[in-house]
Scaffold this active site. Sequence first.
Site, PDB file in Angstrom:
ATOM      1  N   GLY A 149       0.847  -1.191   0.000  1.00 45.56           N
ATOM      2  CA  GLY A 149       0.000   0.000   0.000  1.00 45.56           C
ATOM      3  C   GLY A 149       0.875   1.231   0.000  1.00 45.56           C
ATOM      4  N   LEU A 150       1.055   1.832  -1.165  1.00 42.01           N
ATOM      5  CA  LEU A 150       2.024   2.925  -1.303  1.00 42.01           C
ATOM      6  C   LEU A 150       1.359   4.229  -1.712  1.00 42.01           C
ATOM      7  CD1 LEU A 150       4.842   0.856  -3.040  1.00 42.01           C
ATOM      8  CD2 LEU A 150       4.824   1.686  -0.671  1.00 42.01           C
ATOM      9  N   GLU A 202     -10.288  13.151  19.108  1.00 40.84           N
ATOM     10  CA  GLU A 202     -10.005  14.098  18.025  1.00 40.84           C
ATOM     11  C   GLU A 202     -11.297  14.744  17.516  1.00 40.84           C
ATOM     12  OE1 GLU A 202      -8.818  13.341  13.456  1.00 40.84           O
ATOM     13  OE2 GLU A 202      -7.345  12.587  14.902  1.00 40.84           O
ATOM     14  N   LYS A 251      -6.399   3.563  19.089  1.00 33.53           N
ATOM     15  CA  LYS A 251      -6.455   4.511  17.971  1.00 33.53           C
ATOM     16  C   LYS A 251      -7.899   4.962  17.724  1.00 33.53           C
ATOM     17  CE  LYS A 251      -5.013   6.870  14.393  1.00 33.53           C
ATOM     18  NZ  LYS A 251      -6.103   7.053  13.460  1.00 33.53           N
ATOM     19  N   SER A 268      -1.160   7.647  13.830  1.00 35.14           N
ATOM     20  CA  SER A 268      -1.731   8.987  13.809  1.00 35.14           C
ATOM     21  C   SER A 268      -0.664   9.999  13.426  1.00 35.14           C
ATOM     22  CB  SER A 268      -2.307   9.358  15.177  1.00 35.14           C
ATOM     23  OG  SER A 268      -2.849  10.672  15.146  1.00 35.14           O
ATOM     24  N   HIS A 272      -8.611   7.463  20.370  1.00 39.44           N
ATOM     25  CA  HIS A 272      -7.850   8.657  19.981  1.00 39.44           C
ATOM     26  C   HIS A 272      -8.648   9.473  18.962  1.00 39.44           C
ATOM     27  CE1 HIS A 272      -5.438  10.553  16.791  1.00 39.44           C
ATOM     28  NE2 HIS A 272      -4.517  10.838  17.691  1.00 39.44           N
ATOM     29  N   ASN A 273      -9.201   8.793  17.949  1.00 33.72           N
ATOM     30  CA  ASN A 273      -9.961   9.493  16.925  1.00 33.72           C
ATOM     31  C   ASN A 273     -11.248  10.092  17.488  1.00 33.72           C
ATOM     32  OD1 ASN A 273      -7.933   8.512  15.283  1.00 33.72           O
ATOM     33  ND2 ASN A 273      -9.319   7.925  13.633  1.00 33.72           N
TER      34      ASN A 273
END
Length: 467
Positions: free
Chosen positions: A10-11, A191, A184, A130, A187-188
């Site tokens: 995944g780039l 946020e 996470k 994050s 955390h979101n």
Amino acid sequence: MSQYQFGVVGLAVMGRGLALNLAEHGFSVAGYNLEPELTAAFTAEGQRLGFSVTGCPSYEALCSVLEKPRKILIMVKAGKPVDYVLDGLLPHLEARDIVIDGGNSHYPETQARQLRCRQSGVHFLGMGVSGGEEGARHGPALMPGGDPEAYRLAAPFLTAIAAHVGQDPCCAYIGPEGAGHYVKMVHNGIEYGDMQLICEAYYLMKQLLHLSPDQIADHFRRWNLGELSSYLMEISAHILTVPDPETGAPLVDRILGEAGSKGTGMWTVQEALSLGVPLPTIAQAVFARDLSCRGQVRAAMSRQAAAHPLPTLDQEAFAEKIRRALYASKLCSYAQGFELLHQASQHYHWDLDLGGIALLFRGGCIIRAAFLDRLAQAYRAGPALENLLLSSDFAPVLAQYQSDWRDVVATAAQCGVAVPAFSASLSYYDGLCDPAGPLNLLQAQRDCFGAHTFRRIDRDGSFHHNW
């Protein structure tokens, strides 16, 4: 054939940033993307910078060039794409290889993928990341969870690329199973609350104080020098000064007042409902985005809404009240998020280190803020602290600021300015401060219509009354 130390699948923006971050720290990196042009772009950029990188045309080719045990980071869209990548990788992996999902996956899916990989002897880590594009490239906050032995093997790579505060990397083992993605997710959620509160402070100054974006930015810059110092406050101040390249007017004034979401805020609220944790500030932040997308209804309602007389307010004095209300509400948002982590730690037997998690949030991540040091100290001083607002470090501030906080919320209500997150935070605080509350009547109602029984204040047990 060359043996590369780390693989990235995944780039796109985040994956490419993390892969180049790894390479910049001296690690050799092999990358693969379903779209060959992204693989080529990563390889060209890495080689231009003098890094040891290569692009691979397939999952098999990627696995063939990695040293063992293989360490592969998946950076694709959460959901089915992660499973499709596992479908491609697993036939070419061996026991003790490590796969890390760095997307915003829902923690139950992470747990299911761990079980799937375990059947092949492959380790699976679910890791919250994050920091956005800038963080991925130059230092994110990382929240890995899963097999501790897998983390031990991956830690030298992850701690090297993470943001650092002093000598401390913003990366540490969170806990077993889906704990990394759970943290996470919360955390979101925090946020969401943080962003909504800043937006409400901006809108109050715009609507009630008639300040321009530049003037509001000036307040935000000053606030960012004190207890509200944070990444979100910093970028908000900057955003308000950026002109529209087409008109020269403030760009923020040309942006439609609607906002969507990708699901992590919703998951946080759903999890809070499941565990019985009050999360009103974060919930209202999610609902505010939903309401913002009801454009036709809002337009129709605005045409029939009554006008509200606006008071004459002292700009500097009332702006300071808004600052205090913002900080008090922000504390409530973090208190709610960390109480959810506290309850989840007990419910899922994860033994989360809340003080350590707060320290991870100090750098790289979107909610990084100066006061997180104090938050970490509060949990270090009382690891069993049930609610952050009980901390001797924060309780006096709330007591000192509450008069201004109430004035801001009351003035907004009188003037017809919606401040759902400010209001929810204040109600949350008041609810916590009231040892009685009105739900004795609710117990009686439930017993009256459904014989659900009630508890008494003067003796133990459950009781029913023939109402």
